[in-house]
Design an enzyme around this catalytic site. Structure first.
Site, PDB file in Angstrom:
ATOM      1  N   GLY A 159       2.836  -0.828   3.915  1.00 20.73           N
ATOM      2  CA  GLY A 159       2.193  -1.722   2.961  1.00 20.73           C
ATOM      3  C   GLY A 159       2.346  -3.169   3.380  1.00 20.73           C
ATOM      4  N   GLY A 166       2.472 -12.023   2.837  1.00 19.26           N
ATOM      5  CA  GLY A 166       3.754 -12.375   3.424  1.00 19.26           C
ATOM      6  C   GLY A 166       4.857 -11.361   3.216  1.00 19.26           C
ATOM      7  CG  HIS A 203       1.025   4.787   2.961  1.00 20.34           C
ATOM      8  ND1 HIS A 203       0.597   3.469   2.998  1.00 20.34           N
ATOM      9  CD2 HIS A 203      -0.091   5.529   2.762  1.00 20.34           C
ATOM     10  CE1 HIS A 203      -0.713   3.426   2.811  1.00 20.34           C
ATOM     11  NE2 HIS A 203      -1.161   4.666   2.677  1.00 20.34           N
ATOM     12  CB  SER A 205      -0.960   0.002   1.190  1.00 24.01           C
ATOM     13  OG  SER A 205      -2.004  -0.923   0.969  1.00 24.01           O
TER      14      SER A 205
END
Length: 437
Positions: A286, A290, A284, A57
């Site tokens: 993400g 995995g 940010h 992300s």
């Protein structure tokens, strides 16, 4: 510092049972790179600084940046309704369809149920087909009243870029960010990733993940693969220019995060906003199957850090790296992860018991001695890849609880709160989930 960090980085991946990881950071105008461990536990291929990891992300900030390029060009404003630039856009609520804006998408305040992971194929029309499927998405919360992480909204944002630029999102990304910044180790499609040394995720028990990556329709929300130095170059452009005339416009707070203990205190345009030791921090994170990544930018010192990992206790690992690195580089204390209070707190937890549900997750919360019991079940297409999670929740104050699984160093926090209309919610994992029974 560089030599010491290389040694310490290897120690930390062992401590947190991370198969492999890579790190790059910008400090005093110089970029430093490190790697340790393996990219794949089955093959033993060594992790190197130029290895590609899935940054998940963190991709969202790249998508938001490209939309802000259109804002600066005068194509639209942040408050332009999505339907004006994407007339075919629909969600289940007709009023939201007409009034949800680009600002709502980029600040996770649209209220659209955000975890629709739908495989619409590998074709160049996959994002377009995904947006068509959003017509059935209901509201997780009313438009604009709170923050809830919304993957779906960023795929819609990616479709806006496709429509305006007349190219698939992957090509828009190459033309608007990858090529202007001269990034040589940033890709989105697996056939391009295969040209490089690349990591695969690892799941419970250190096993290689059964699936390499998410479906292509998730591209604008989380499919970039990159080496950390390329991610640092992207963060650097938000400090020094190269992508936007005014990158600081993306740092303006848009909404307070109801649970400020997980990622940060506020959301900006794409970026998560926080403050450490009086220093503004934009960041940010993400997560894919995995794999885990973090990007931090400290404007006051000019330091940019990107760290990626392919399994293990990766969240605790990246936090430990940040804690040591920022203390050494900038003398900044990274706030510790919220844990239980030293002295137990007694609260009336019975009012929080019940079932909370949104797209992709069902949470059952029951009373137990000293707090609450939480069971999280994944629903939808990713359910078979995620086992149910059960853990006890210990109160920190009247509305905040923390818990962790046995053997896991990661504490997760949950904040119970009400919307202005009195509707009960729990905020956990950056998402607002309504109480349904």
């Amino acid at each position: 510092m560089a030599g010491a960090m290389g040694h310490r980085f290897a120690e930390l991946i062992t401590q947190y049972e991370v198969p492999g990881a890579a790190l790059a950071y910008l400090h005093d105008g110089q970029v430093h790179e490190f790697a340790a461990g393996v990219l794949n536990a089955d093959t033993g291929v060594e992790a190197t600084p130029d290895s590609l990891f899935q940054i998940g992300s963190v991709t969202k900030v790249w998508t938001a940046t490209m939309l802000m390029q259109h804002v600066e060009a005068g194509t639209f404003t942040l408050d332009t309704p999505v339907a004006e630039v994407l007339p075919e856009f629909r969600v289940a609520d007709a009023e939201v369809t007409k009034t949800v804006t680009i600002r709502h998408l980029l600040s996770h305040t649209s209220g659209i149920d955000g975890d629709l992971f739908l495989d619409t194929g590998r074709g160049d029309d996959c994002v377009e087909r995904y947006v068509e499927a959003c017509a059935d998405l209901v509201q997780n919360h009313p438009l604009g009243v709170t923050q809830s992480y919304c993957n779906s909204g960023f795929t819609v944002a990616g479709r806006i870029l496709e429509k305006l630029d007349g190219k698939v999102w992957d090509a828009v990304l190459r033309e608007r960010i990858i090529e202007p910044l001269g990034l040589t180790h940033t890709c989105t499609l697996p056939e391009d990733v295969l040209r490089h040394r690349a990591a695969i995720g690892h799941v419970e028990g250190g096993k290689v993940a059964p699936v390499w990556g998410l479906m292509r329709s998730a591209g604008p929300a989380g499919l970039i693969c990159a080496r950390p130095a390329d991610v640092v170059a992207f963060g650097r452009a938000h400090l020094e220019g190269g992508l936007l005339d005014d990158p600081q416009a993306m740092w303006e707070p848009q909404i307070d995060i109801p649970n400020p203990h997980t990622l940060g205190k506020q959301w900006g345009i794409g970026w998560i906003l926080d403050e450490w030791d009086g220093h503004r921090v934009i960041s940010h994170g993400g997560n894919t199957i995995g794999q885990h990544a973090m990007l931090w930018v400290v404007p006051s010192t000019g330091t940019v850090v990107a760290v990626v990992a392919n399994g293990g206790h990766s969240g605790a690992f990246t936090h430990a790296v940040a804690t040591e690195l920022f203390a050494e580089l900038d003398g900044i204390t990274v706030p510790p992860t919220l844990g239980p209070p030293a002295t137990p707190v007694e609260v009336d937890a019975s009012r929080y018991a019940g079932v909370y549900e949104r797209a992709g997750a069902r949470m059952t919360i029951s009373e137990r001695e000293g707090g609450l019991q939480l069971r999280i079940e994944a629903t939808g297409p990713l359910a078979e890849l995620q086992e149910p999670v059960e853990l006890g929740l210990v109160p920190v104050d009247a509305t905040t609880f923390v818990g962790r699984r046995d053997g896991d160093p990661d504490w997760m926090s949950a904040v119970f709160y009400e919307l202005p209309d009195g509707s009960p919610y729990v905020h956990l994992g950056a998402r607002a989930t309504p109480k349904v029974s």
